[in-house]
Design an enzyme around this catalytic site. Structure first.
Site, mmCIF file in Angstrom:
data_model
loop_
_atom_site.group_PDB
_atom_site.id
_atom_site.type_symbol
_atom_site.label_atom_id
_atom_site.label_comp_id
_atom_site.label_asym_id
_atom_site.label_seq_id
_atom_site.Cartn_x
_atom_site.Cartn_y
_atom_site.Cartn_z
ATOM 1 N N CYS A 102 9.754 5.137 13.433
ATOM 2 C CA CYS A 102 9.595 5.709 14.699
ATOM 3 C C CYS A 102 8.374 6.712 14.417
ATOM 4 O O CYS A 102 8.401 7.824 15.161
ATOM 5 C CB CYS A 102 10.714 6.280 15.456
ATOM 6 N N TYR B 186 -0.904 8.010 -0.037
ATOM 7 C CA TYR B 186 -1.847 8.136 -0.666
ATOM 8 C C TYR B 186 -3.144 7.270 -0.518
ATOM 9 O O TYR B 186 -4.181 6.968 -1.149
ATOM 10 C CB TYR B 186 -1.564 7.455 -2.150
ATOM 11 N N TYR C 215 6.414 3.428 -8.240
ATOM 12 C CA TYR C 215 6.265 4.604 -7.131
ATOM 13 C C TYR C 215 6.444 3.941 -5.818
ATOM 14 O O TYR C 215 5.921 4.259 -4.950
ATOM 15 C CB TYR C 215 5.015 5.332 -7.362
ATOM 16 N N GLU D 238 2.126 7.918 -22.308
ATOM 17 C CA GLU D 238 3.338 7.783 -21.325
ATOM 18 C C GLU D 238 3.018 6.956 -20.227
ATOM 19 O O GLU D 238 2.927 7.610 -18.963
ATOM 20 C CB GLU D 238 3.834 9.368 -20.830
#
Length: 402
Positions: free
Chosen positions: A328, A302, A356, A259
């Site tokens: 901000c 990440y 992503y 996948e």
């Protein structure tokens, strides 16, 4: 990707802008299929969460791919893109039995990752075949937030609970037709991945009625020059040989499934931004762009690396810049990056923006999400319009406070 082409796209569609190169997607898909060409039954299920644009999904449907989905909404997107239900696998985590029932009614392959739901589903629908997701307790992948096969992960049924699965199957008479695992993203060490596959092979022996084994994915792509990536050809050679041997021992030609998401679309994507301001402080030169973590959150979430280059002035004298956004809050895309001289109005290009990125975008600070463009067969196609103010308020119910 040609700089002038990318610049012309910002002139045509504005910025910020996501651009996807179909040729790269196709070549990555072909790399995997060729690497596992010695396997009789191979099926790739593209991970929709990586990039869920319907036109991208239609491209994978044209390639004869299946899709891996994690929500009923992704299932519905796949159906909208033209996928047959039998080419969709649904691998949720922590969802209600009601959602799983709704997906099952669509004829999609169900993948269950906890004992409670497995028992409930088997009691009510013993005739609907399901796959079970196993947690192999293998720590693999890059950032700990995307390593999902370790012992403390919320994903999957513990390998130590296989006897419980068998007891549920015996009590409900349900049909288990597949075994699945996913260790995490950014797989570097093939041997670690292969060790996890051995755990899955051993588990598969406990379920003689299965039709497929799904090894997940998480294959790493390079993010910068000289970066390490998953050697898919070496993995294909080693795992194909082991899988074919296992099928002979098992007495049945099973289907090998993957996948992949990031591996297929990450390198195909480019994120283009205009420079609003160049700001010199005592120690840092900031290049502030017309975007922020509302459009590309991966570096902040990440600590991921996206190569940034100045496509308006690619041959300029290199200087060090911290590229930041207009949100901000602190939203730094890259600190002290060596980039060709940046001027206000230049266009910066972020690589590896196909996976992503847009799918994790938001309207934080009430900013609009950007447009998306697909390059296919020498033409550019607008596959998502930039949002407008009406998009921000269309679902709000404005009440009269007088």
């Amino acid at each position: 990707m040609d700089n002038q082409l990318l610049l012309s796209l910002t002139e045509k569609y504005g910025s910020p802008l996501y651009v996807y190169n179909a040729d790269k997607i196709i070549s990555q898909y072909n790399r995997i299929t060729e690497a596992f060409s010695s396997v009789k039954n191979l099926k790739l299920n593209y991970a929709v969460k990586a990039n869920s644009n319907i036109s991208v999904l239609k491209l994978f449907n044209k390639l004869s791919s299946g899709i891996d989905t994690v929500s009923i909404q992704e299932v519905q997107l796949g159906l909208e893109a033209g996928f047959y239900p039998e080419n969709i696998i649904y691998t949720p985590n922590g969802v209600s039995l009601q959602e799983i029932e709704q997906v099952a009614n669509l004829g999609v392959q169900i993948n269950i990752d906890n004992i409670s739901i497995l028992e409930q589903f088997g009691h009510h629908y013993p005739n609907i075949p399901v796959c079970v997701r196993i947690n192999p307790h293998i720590m693999a992948g890059g950032n700990h937030k995307i390593s999902v096969g370790h012992i403390d992960s919320k994903f999957g049924i513990s390998i130590h609970q296989v006897p419980h699965i068998k007891r549920v199957v015996e009590n409900t008479k349900m049909h288990i037709n597949g075994i699945h695992m996913h260790t995490g993203s950014d797989i570097l060490d093939i041997d670690v991945f292969l060790a996890a596959t051995e755990i899955l092979f051993n588990t598969a022996k406990e379920f003689p009625q299965i039709d497929f084994i799904d090894f997940g994915s998480g294959f790493k792509v390079p993010y910068k020059e000289g970066d390490i990536s998953t050697n898919i050809e070496e993995l294909g050679e080693k795992l194909s040989k082991r899988f074919n041997t296992f099928c002979k021992e098992f007495g049945k030609d099973l289907t090998l499934m993957f996948e992949p998401g990031k591996f297929l679309v990450s390198e195909a994507g480019y994120f283009l931004t205009h420079v609003n301001v160049v700001k010199q402080t005592t120690s840092t030169v900031f290049a502030s762009v017309d975007s922020g973590f509302n459009h590309l959150i991966r570096p902040m979430l990440y600590d991921s690396y996206h190569h940034i280059h100045n496509i308006s002035n690619p041959n300029g004298r290199e200087r060090y810049y911290s590229v930041v956004g207009y949100i901000c809050e602190t939203d730094t895309f890259g600190s002290n990056r060596r980039i060709s001289e940046i001027r206000e109005g230049d266009v910066l290009c972020f690589n590896n923006a196909g996976a992503y990125c847009y799918t994790m975008a938001s309207n934080y600070n009430s900013r609009y999400r950007p447009a998306e463009v697909l390059l296919y067969n020498g033409n550019d196609y607008l596959i998502r319009k930039q949002e407008t103010f009406n998009d921000l308020i269309k679902n709000q119910v404005i009440i009269d406070l007088d």
